[in-house]
Motif scaffolding. Structure first.
Motif, PDB file in Angstrom:
ATOM      1  N   CYS A 118      55.185  96.070  -7.377  1.00 48.49           N
ATOM      2  CA  CYS A 118      54.458  94.985  -8.099  1.00 48.49           C
ATOM      3  C   CYS A 118      53.093  94.985  -7.039  1.00 48.49           C
ATOM      4  CB  CYS A 118      54.901  93.746  -7.944  1.00 48.49           C
ATOM      5  SG  CYS A 118      56.608  93.553  -8.918  1.00 48.49           S
ATOM      6  N   SER A 119      52.061  94.717  -8.013  1.00 45.52           N
ATOM      7  CA  SER A 119      50.827  94.201  -7.326  1.00 45.52           C
ATOM      8  C   SER A 119      50.027  93.143  -8.251  1.00 45.52           C
ATOM      9  CB  SER A 119      50.063  95.398  -6.979  1.00 45.52           C
ATOM     10  OG  SER A 119      49.529  96.044  -8.067  1.00 45.52           O
ATOM     11  N   PRO A 120      49.518  92.162  -7.912  1.00 48.73           N
ATOM     12  CA  PRO A 120      49.172  91.127  -8.816  1.00 48.73           C
ATOM     13  C   PRO A 120      47.837  91.973  -9.606  1.00 48.73           C
ATOM     14  CG  PRO A 120      48.571  90.629  -6.577  1.00 48.73           C
ATOM     15  CD  PRO A 120      49.506  91.555  -6.588  1.00 48.73           C
ATOM     16  N   ALA A 121      47.585  91.386 -10.745  1.00 48.65           N
ATOM     17  CA  ALA A 121      46.646  91.926 -11.571  1.00 48.65           C
ATOM     18  C   ALA A 121      45.236  91.272 -11.215  1.00 48.65           C
ATOM     19  CB  ALA A 121      46.908  91.488 -13.075  1.00 48.65           C
ATOM     20  N   LYS A 122      45.352  90.062 -10.723  1.00 52.71           N
ATOM     21  CA  LYS A 122      44.055  89.512 -10.143  1.00 52.71           C
ATOM     22  C   LYS A 122      43.910  89.561  -9.071  1.00 52.71           C
ATOM     23  CE  LYS A 122      45.391  84.598 -10.369  1.00 52.71           C
ATOM     24  NZ  LYS A 122      45.175  83.365 -10.839  1.00 52.71           N
TER      25      LYS A 122
ATOM     26  N   SER B 181      53.856  83.527 -12.116  1.00 52.99           N
ATOM     27  CA  SER B 181      54.528  83.436 -13.508  1.00 52.99           C
ATOM     28  C   SER B 181      53.507  84.503 -14.337  1.00 52.99           C
ATOM     29  CB  SER B 181      54.476  81.993 -14.129  1.00 52.99           C
ATOM     30  OG  SER B 181      55.195  81.165 -13.206  1.00 52.99           O
ATOM     31  N   ASP B 182      53.085  84.188 -15.310  1.00 59.21           N
ATOM     32  CA  ASP B 182      52.379  84.889 -16.322  1.00 59.21           C
ATOM     33  C   ASP B 182      50.850  85.415 -15.997  1.00 59.21           C
ATOM     34  OD1 ASP B 182      54.658  85.066 -17.979  1.00 59.21           O
ATOM     35  OD2 ASP B 182      53.720  83.340 -19.122  1.00 59.21           O
ATOM     36  N   ALA B 183      50.263  84.496 -14.848  1.00 58.18           N
ATOM     37  CA  ALA B 183      48.931  84.630 -14.365  1.00 58.18           C
ATOM     38  C   ALA B 183      48.874  85.856 -13.312  1.00 58.18           C
ATOM     39  CB  ALA B 183      48.503  83.345 -13.986  1.00 58.18           C
ATOM     40  N   GLY B 184      48.868  86.903 -13.338  1.00 59.08           N
ATOM     41  CA  GLY B 184      48.752  88.028 -12.716  1.00 59.08           C
ATOM     42  C   GLY B 184      50.070  88.755 -12.232  1.00 59.08           C
ATOM     43  N   THR B 185      51.056  88.528 -12.950  1.00 63.84           N
ATOM     44  CA  THR B 185      52.454  89.227 -12.514  1.00 63.84           C
ATOM     45  C   THR B 185      52.802  90.390 -13.554  1.00 63.84           C
ATOM     46  OG1 THR B 185      53.595  87.321 -13.254  1.00 63.84           O
ATOM     47  CG2 THR B 185      52.881  87.449 -10.844  1.00 63.84           C
ATOM     48  N   GLU B 186      52.120  90.510 -14.617  1.00 63.39           N
ATOM     49  CA  GLU B 186      52.491  91.214 -15.691  1.00 63.39           C
ATOM     50  C   GLU B 186      52.760  92.668 -15.127  1.00 63.39           C
ATOM     51  OE1 GLU B 186      49.277  89.966 -15.430  1.00 63.39           O
ATOM     52  OE2 GLU B 186      49.297  88.457 -17.150  1.00 63.39           O
ATOM     53  N   SER B 187      52.284  93.281 -14.146  1.00 64.37           N
ATOM     54  CA  SER B 187      52.647  94.317 -13.644  1.00 64.37           C
ATOM     55  C   SER B 187      54.086  94.276 -12.937  1.00 64.37           C
ATOM     56  CB  SER B 187      51.663  94.974 -12.516  1.00 64.37           C
ATOM     57  OG  SER B 187      51.554  94.319 -11.243  1.00 64.37           O
ATOM     58  N   CYS B 188      54.563  93.093 -12.327  1.00 63.83           N
ATOM     59  CA  CYS B 188      55.786  93.136 -11.481  1.00 63.83           C
ATOM     60  C   CYS B 188      56.849  93.095 -12.920  1.00 63.83           C
ATOM     61  CB  CYS B 188      55.872  91.516 -11.213  1.00 63.83           C
ATOM     62  SG  CYS B 188      54.849  91.415  -9.559  1.00 63.83           S
ATOM     63  N   THR B 189      56.517  92.387 -13.996  1.00 66.46           N
ATOM     64  CA  THR B 189      57.368  92.312 -14.958  1.00 66.46           C
ATOM     65  C   THR B 189      57.591  93.597 -15.553  1.00 66.46           C
ATOM     66  OG1 THR B 189      56.870  89.866 -15.482  1.00 66.46           O
ATOM     67  CG2 THR B 189      58.107  91.395 -17.317  1.00 66.46           C
ATOM     68  N   ARG B 190      56.584  94.406 -15.847  1.00 69.72           N
ATOM     69  CA  ARG B 190      56.832  95.763 -16.090  1.00 69.72           C
ATOM     70  C   ARG B 190      57.589  96.644 -15.374  1.00 69.72           C
ATOM     71  NH1 ARG B 190      51.217  95.137 -17.588  1.00 69.72           N
ATOM     72  NH2 ARG B 190      50.934  96.391 -15.658  1.00 69.72           N
TER      73      ARG B 190
END
Length: 135
Positions: free
Chosen positions: A6-10, A112-121
């Motif tokens: 994972c890496s945060p999106a922002k 949560s949803d702010a910046g962790t989309e790549s973690c979830t994927r």
């Protein structure tokens, strides 16, 4: 169990590279300032079960200690040399899976949803969102 890839999106990712393991003589040498993330107590290093010690993190050139609590929460405590490099948190609950990231100063980088989309994927391919620890 490792929280891998994972890496945060922002903002900038906590880190990316390809280094090896580095030993710490004492937990105090690795940094003791636990990030104040919701769901991660300041004493997680002593109250949670450590399931991985000085592993090469899948998140980059970092070494990590991995902690587990009640088979529902996991923390990847990252180090670069003898300095703290942040914490990745995965928390499973009735509402689903939550990812959170803190920088070395304990500031929330993503939650949560702010910046962790790549973690979830990435973690959606792991059993119960948790990868195995490879020592």
């Amino acid at each position: 169990m490792i929280l891998a890839g994972c890496s945060p999106a922002k903002g900038e990712p906590v880190g990316v590279s390809h280094g090896g393991a580095i030993e710490h003589d004492h937990i105090d040498d690795a940094g003791t300032d636990a990030p104040p993330l919701t769901g991660l107590p300041p004493d997680f290093r002593t109250t949670w079960n450590r399931v991985g010690l000085h592993i090469t993190s899948e998140h980059g050139r970092f070494v990590a200690d991995v902690y587990e609590h009640d088979h529902a929460s996991y923390a990847e405590d990252l180090f670069l040399g003898d300095a703290s490099a942040g914490v990745y948190l995965l928390e499973r609950g009735d509402a689903g899976v939550r990812f959170a990231v803190a920088d070395p100063q304990g500031r929330t980088v993503a939650d949560s949803d702010a910046g962790t989309e790549s973690c979830t994927r990435c973690h959606s391919g792991a059993r119960n969102f948790v990868f195995d620890v490879h020592q």
